[in-house]
Design a protein around this motif. Structure first.
Motif, mmCIF file in Angstrom:
data_model
loop_
_atom_site.group_PDB
_atom_site.id
_atom_site.type_symbol
_atom_site.label_atom_id
_atom_site.label_comp_id
_atom_site.label_asym_id
_atom_site.label_seq_id
_atom_site.Cartn_x
_atom_site.Cartn_y
_atom_site.Cartn_z
ATOM 1 N N UNK A 43 34.940 40.223 24.199
ATOM 2 C CA UNK A 43 35.930 39.523 25.018
ATOM 3 C C UNK A 43 35.636 38.030 24.998
ATOM 4 N N UNK A 44 36.666 37.234 24.747
ATOM 5 C CA UNK A 44 36.529 35.781 24.854
ATOM 6 C C UNK A 44 37.185 35.333 26.154
ATOM 7 N N UNK A 45 36.407 34.712 27.007
ATOM 8 C CA UNK A 45 36.937 34.206 28.268
ATOM 9 C C UNK A 45 36.287 32.865 28.577
ATOM 10 N N UNK A 46 36.834 32.171 29.569
ATOM 11 C CA UNK A 46 36.276 30.855 29.849
ATOM 12 C C UNK A 46 36.821 30.220 31.103
ATOM 13 N N UNK A 47 36.385 28.982 31.300
ATOM 14 C CA UNK A 47 36.750 28.198 32.480
ATOM 15 C C UNK A 47 37.278 26.851 32.018
ATOM 16 N N UNK A 48 38.427 26.458 32.548
ATOM 17 C CA UNK A 48 38.996 25.135 32.292
ATOM 18 C C UNK A 48 39.132 24.412 33.626
ATOM 19 N N UNK A 49 38.596 23.206 33.687
ATOM 20 C CA UNK A 49 38.703 22.387 34.897
ATOM 21 C C UNK A 49 39.280 21.027 34.528
ATOM 22 N N UNK A 124 35.072 44.601 34.946
ATOM 23 C CA UNK A 124 34.265 43.441 34.550
ATOM 24 C C UNK A 124 35.145 42.202 34.413
ATOM 25 N N UNK A 125 36.316 42.357 33.809
ATOM 26 C CA UNK A 125 37.234 41.223 33.680
ATOM 27 C C UNK A 125 37.712 40.749 35.048
ATOM 28 N N UNK A 126 38.005 41.692 35.935
ATOM 29 C CA UNK A 126 38.427 41.313 37.281
ATOM 30 C C UNK A 126 37.341 40.513 37.988
ATOM 31 N N UNK A 127 36.083 40.960 37.836
ATOM 32 C CA UNK A 127 34.974 40.250 38.475
ATOM 33 C C UNK A 127 34.837 38.840 37.915
ATOM 34 N N UNK A 128 35.039 38.698 36.593
ATOM 35 C CA UNK A 128 34.953 37.372 35.979
ATOM 36 C C UNK A 128 36.054 36.456 36.503
ATOM 37 N N UNK A 129 37.268 36.998 36.627
ATOM 38 C CA UNK A 129 38.390 36.200 37.126
ATOM 39 C C UNK A 129 38.172 35.819 38.587
ATOM 40 N N UNK A 130 37.712 36.771 39.378
ATOM 41 C CA UNK A 130 37.452 36.490 40.790
ATOM 42 C C UNK A 130 36.366 35.431 40.963
ATOM 43 N N UNK A 131 35.483 35.326 39.970
ATOM 44 C CA UNK A 131 34.399 34.339 40.039
ATOM 45 C C UNK A 131 34.822 32.979 39.504
ATOM 46 N N UNK A 132 36.038 32.892 38.971
ATOM 47 C CA UNK A 132 36.545 31.590 38.550
ATOM 48 C C UNK A 132 37.021 31.480 37.121
ATOM 49 N N UNK A 198 47.175 37.398 30.696
ATOM 50 C CA UNK A 198 47.357 36.620 31.915
ATOM 51 C C UNK A 198 46.797 37.437 33.064
ATOM 52 N N UNK A 199 45.657 37.029 33.591
ATOM 53 C CA UNK A 199 44.986 37.780 34.638
ATOM 54 C C UNK A 199 45.038 37.011 35.944
ATOM 55 N N UNK A 200 45.072 37.750 37.018
ATOM 56 C CA UNK A 200 45.064 37.147 38.342
ATOM 57 C C UNK A 200 44.067 37.880 39.209
ATOM 58 N N UNK A 201 43.350 37.153 40.036
ATOM 59 C CA UNK A 201 42.373 37.776 40.919
ATOM 60 C C UNK A 201 43.051 38.685 41.933
ATOM 61 N N UNK A 202 44.350 38.478 42.168
ATOM 62 C CA UNK A 202 45.065 39.307 43.132
ATOM 63 C C UNK A 202 45.727 40.513 42.478
ATOM 64 N N UNK A 203 45.555 40.671 41.186
ATOM 65 C CA UNK A 203 46.304 41.705 40.477
ATOM 66 C C UNK A 203 45.708 43.091 40.642
ATOM 67 N N UNK A 204 44.533 43.224 41.252
ATOM 68 C CA UNK A 204 43.888 44.520 41.362
ATOM 69 C C UNK A 204 43.163 44.844 40.078
ATOM 70 N N UNK A 205 42.736 46.108 39.956
ATOM 71 C CA UNK A 205 42.001 46.520 38.759
ATOM 72 C C UNK A 205 42.893 46.390 37.532
#
Length: 225
Positions: A43-49, A124-132, A198-205
């Protein structure tokens, strides 16, 4: 990948004498495939600020990425399975009436995560999104030990090539030497790609379906007849 076999004794049997010295060559393609349940996800994921201050944009990015990594570690992802793939800093501009106006800086930090707990990918993806994490660019499913499946696909491809050659020889009413004198191998493992999510922390599992991987082999086989 290409491998050349000058001689293969599969399908060896007693052949008529009229095969000896034959210069007639038949070339066929044999195909084989094996469907496999994947056991690894990359999985490729990341943070943009973004911020007008470069320092603040970098600090916010570092803080958030550390939170994402800690979340992955809590799910049992080994630290060695987490690798930084890109880190970029870019100025941002708006254009108003043809004039370039400085907007601030964008800092992007992307990582690749190897996940072997296939049944926990969504969590795991949900946890990553919830963490930022605010970018999930791709998911690719693979198998850790593909050699066994590749060999099975090759065996099917060789059998398929022989069946084709035998059918052609029967149709032509000629005697086929069943021992191929040359084999060219091309194998290809096809991971299942997932488009940008497109993931959202509010989207549930988040439901993630790994499906199956098809490992294919193609052989170009030459027979004499």
């Amino acid at each position: 990948m290409r491998m050349y076999y000058p001689y293969v004794n599969a399908y060896r049997q007693n052949t008529p004498n009229d095969h000896n010295g034959s210069n007639q060559v038949m070339t066929v393609l044999g195909n084989g495939s094996v469907s496999v349940q994947p056991d690894v996800a990359n999985v490729e994921l990341g943070v943009i600020t973004e911020n007008v201050s470069l320092l603040e944009a970098q600090q916010a990015n570092a803080t958030t990425m550390n939170q994402v990594i800690e979340a992955l570690l809590r799910f049992g992802v080994p630290r060695e399975n987490i690798q930084t793939t890109s880190y970029t800093v870019n100025p941002r501009y708006d254009f108003v009436d043809g004039e370039q106006i400085f907007k601030g800086y964008q800092v992007s930090n992307m990582i690749t995560v190897e996940i072997t707990a296939i049944d926990q990918i969504g969590s795991i993806l949900d946890a990553a999104v919830e963490s930022g994490a605010n970018q999930v660019n791709s998911i690719q499913f693979t198998v850790q030990n593909s050699d066994t499946y590749e060999q099975q696909a090759l065996q099917e491809a060789l059998a398929n090539a022989y069946d084709k050659a035998n059918a052609i020889a029967t149709s032509m009413q000629v005697n086929l030497n069943p021992i191929p004198f040359r084999i060219e191998e091309r194998t290809d493992t096809m991971p299942i790609p997932f488009s940008k999510l497109a993931l959202s922390a509010e989207a549930g599992a988040t439901p993630i379906e790994p499906g199956q991987i098809v490992i294919r082999a193609t052989l170009e086989v030459k027979f004499r007849y």
